[in-house]
Design an enzyme around this catalytic site. Sequence first.
Site, PDB file in Angstrom:
ATOM      1  N   HIS A 122       7.741   5.437  -2.329  1.00  0.00           N
ATOM      2  CA  HIS A 122       8.094   4.890  -3.918  1.00  0.00           C
ATOM      3  C   HIS A 122       7.225   5.831  -4.800  1.00  0.00           C
ATOM      4  O   HIS A 122       6.813   5.234  -5.920  1.00  0.00           O
ATOM      5  CB  HIS A 122       7.725   3.440  -3.853  1.00  0.00           C
ATOM      6  CG  HIS A 122       8.085   2.600  -3.096  1.00  0.00           C
ATOM      7  ND1 HIS A 122       7.610   1.431  -2.517  1.00  0.00           N
ATOM      8  CD2 HIS A 122       9.146   2.577  -2.165  1.00  0.00           C
ATOM      9  CE1 HIS A 122       8.182   0.947  -1.362  1.00  0.00           C
ATOM     10  NE2 HIS A 122       9.085   1.622  -1.226  1.00  0.00           N
ATOM     11  N   GLU A 159       7.326  -7.053   3.019  1.00  0.00           N
ATOM     12  CA  GLU A 159       7.868  -5.934   2.504  1.00  0.00           C
ATOM     13  C   GLU A 159       8.401  -5.316   3.765  1.00  0.00           C
ATOM     14  O   GLU A 159       7.954  -5.176   4.773  1.00  0.00           O
ATOM     15  CB  GLU A 159       7.020  -4.951   1.862  1.00  0.00           C
ATOM     16  CG  GLU A 159       7.450  -3.813   1.297  1.00  0.00           C
ATOM     17  CD  GLU A 159       6.472  -3.078   0.213  1.00  0.00           C
ATOM     18  OE1 GLU A 159       5.237  -3.267   0.032  1.00  0.00           O
ATOM     19  OE2 GLU A 159       7.046  -2.224  -0.675  1.00  0.00           O
ATOM     20  N   HIS A 218      -0.057  -7.355  -1.237  1.00  0.00           N
ATOM     21  CA  HIS A 218       0.653  -6.328  -2.377  1.00  0.00           C
ATOM     22  C   HIS A 218       1.814  -7.164  -2.948  1.00  0.00           C
ATOM     23  O   HIS A 218       2.129  -6.644  -4.098  1.00  0.00           O
ATOM     24  CB  HIS A 218       0.846  -5.399  -1.638  1.00  0.00           C
ATOM     25  CG  HIS A 218       1.824  -4.212  -2.211  1.00  0.00           C
ATOM     26  ND1 HIS A 218       2.960  -3.847  -1.562  1.00  0.00           N
ATOM     27  CD2 HIS A 218       1.767  -3.966  -3.478  1.00  0.00           C
ATOM     28  CE1 HIS A 218       3.702  -2.984  -2.341  1.00  0.00           C
ATOM     29  NE2 HIS A 218       2.805  -3.008  -3.440  1.00  0.00           N
ATOM     30  N   HIS A 235      -2.065  -0.720   7.687  1.00  0.00           N
ATOM     31  CA  HIS A 235      -1.701   0.840   7.516  1.00  0.00           C
ATOM     32  C   HIS A 235      -3.013   1.598   7.916  1.00  0.00           C
ATOM     33  O   HIS A 235      -4.126   1.166   7.534  1.00  0.00           O
ATOM     34  CB  HIS A 235      -1.142   1.275   6.166  1.00  0.00           C
ATOM     35  CG  HIS A 235       0.080   0.814   5.895  1.00  0.00           C
ATOM     36  ND1 HIS A 235       1.201   1.188   6.059  1.00  0.00           N
ATOM     37  CD2 HIS A 235       0.167  -0.293   4.740  1.00  0.00           C
ATOM     38  CE1 HIS A 235       2.275   0.513   5.314  1.00  0.00           C
ATOM     39  NE2 HIS A 235       1.758  -0.302   4.781  1.00  0.00           N
ATOM     40  N   TYR A 258      -4.952   5.172  -1.669  1.00  0.00           N
ATOM     41  CA  TYR A 258      -3.988   4.045  -1.402  1.00  0.00           C
ATOM     42  C   TYR A 258      -4.215   2.758  -2.464  1.00  0.00           C
ATOM     43  O   TYR A 258      -3.357   2.228  -3.033  1.00  0.00           O
ATOM     44  CB  TYR A 258      -4.398   3.674  -0.035  1.00  0.00           C
ATOM     45  CG  TYR A 258      -3.671   2.343   0.309  1.00  0.00           C
ATOM     46  CD1 TYR A 258      -2.490   2.684   1.279  1.00  0.00           C
ATOM     47  CD2 TYR A 258      -3.922   1.215   0.055  1.00  0.00           C
ATOM     48  CE1 TYR A 258      -1.753   1.532   2.173  1.00  0.00           C
ATOM     49  CE2 TYR A 258      -3.423   0.073   0.668  1.00  0.00           C
ATOM     50  CZ  TYR A 258      -2.297   0.115   1.786  1.00  0.00           C
ATOM     51  OH  TYR A 258      -1.687  -1.031   2.285  1.00  0.00           O
ATOM     52  N   ASP A 316       8.618  -2.616   5.197  1.00  0.00           N
ATOM     53  CA  ASP A 316       7.647  -1.616   6.049  1.00  0.00           C
ATOM     54  C   ASP A 316       6.963  -2.338   6.985  1.00  0.00           C
ATOM     55  O   ASP A 316       6.786  -1.865   8.218  1.00  0.00           O
ATOM     56  CB  ASP A 316       6.782  -0.717   5.425  1.00  0.00           C
ATOM     57  CG  ASP A 316       5.919  -1.326   4.426  1.00  0.00           C
ATOM     58  OD1 ASP A 316       6.309  -2.524   3.836  1.00  0.00           O
ATOM     59  OD2 ASP A 316       4.697  -0.763   4.226  1.00  0.00           O
TER      60      ASP A 316
HETATM   61 FE1  FEO Z   1       3.511  -3.735   0.540  1.00  0.00          FE
HETATM   62 FE2  FEO Z   1       2.862  -2.036   3.628  1.00  0.00          FE
HETATM   63  O1  FEO Z   1       3.840  -2.827   2.204  1.00  0.00           O
END
Ligand code: FEO
Length: 396
Positions: free
Chosen positions: A25, A81, A146, A226, A193, A83
């Site tokens: 994004h 989300e 998030h 992540h 990040y 991902d």
């Molecule tokens: Fe807000 Fe890794 O997704």
Amino acid sequence: MRINVEVKEGIHWVGAVDWNVRDFHGYSVEKGTSYNAYLIMDKKITLFDTVKKPFRNDMLHCIYKVIDPSKIDYLVVNHVEPDHSGSLPEMMDVIKPEKLICSARGKKALVEHYHREDWPYEVVGSGDEISLGRRTVHFLETRMLHWPDSMFSYIKEDALLISSDAFGQHWATSRRFNDEVDSSELMRHAAKYYANILLPYSALVQKLIADVQKMDLKIDMIAPDHGLIWRHNPLQIVASYAEWSRQVPKRKALIIYDTMWHSTEIMAKAIGDGLVEGGVTTHLLDLAVNHRSNIITEMLDAAAIIVGSSTLNNGMLPRMADMLCYMKGLRPLNKIGAAFGSYGWSGEAVRLMTKALEEMKIKVIHPGMSLQYVPTHDNLRQCVDLGRDIAKAIVP
Ligand code: FEO
């Protein structure tokens, strides 16, 4: 990587590493990322999150090394989300869990994404606990960290915090733990990040850290969705989040510019000279060669943001418009700023950039340095003076 890793006894990383993704994004993930998921083997076998849709088979491969996925009892969605939930519909078909555990906002978002009212949702909120047998999962909603649906899962008996997006990094590696990689590179990825994803929610980050401190949780390991798992000194990333969220500026300035025939670039260098004379660490960032997400990372602890653009067709150059749009969404705090640029005959760019800085609540300390065509020596002295003035305005 398709190798499951036991992160604690009976708790396995079963995610996927995405070596090839380069854009998230508008955020340049130049070293890829990973989508982490965790499998707990207990009386109730529980999977925490899934992975991005194209990586479903990588995840299944990891799970099969531990157990037949149809034996999984509970599936926890800490974050909707795609991902982390893109492969959920197919995983639901394979697993057919007894419970799909999520927050109330998570259920709403899952229905809105996948249109499946019939899944066996069990809604949890902050403070709720579910027993897996030997272990207990304590849930903590982390709205906007998030997305509105986000939550943490804390495994009490293992002092393990499964933290969803928080404390993550976009970095594809064959390693899974922070003590297995170069710590300075790890912190660079973690800061990037934070700056590009969580910066607008800094006030919520501070509140969350305060709430967690009040709960006095023992934290032995932090497992984000992540990047690397924080096994060695896990609280170092919490301390870094506390610092980044305060956005305390250092004596540091960014001169971000785009230039048509190098006049704006010459101005940038002269302004930089004045800043350096004033004892300010200064970064000259040409938008032709610096990605917006790397500039935002540098912005995290900068005191002054000076933006420069030539005027093109009564506006600013398009790369500057892109930069300012991206920056505005991330809502940086505690900055001063100014605009500059060269023009041929109309000269709107400096006024438009100044307005954009003001809209971001950056304290503009100069009406803008706008010069026609190629700067003279006198013009460049004015630019050096602007740099000196900005240096004086940076506190301390
Ligand atoms: Fe807000 Fe890794 O997704």
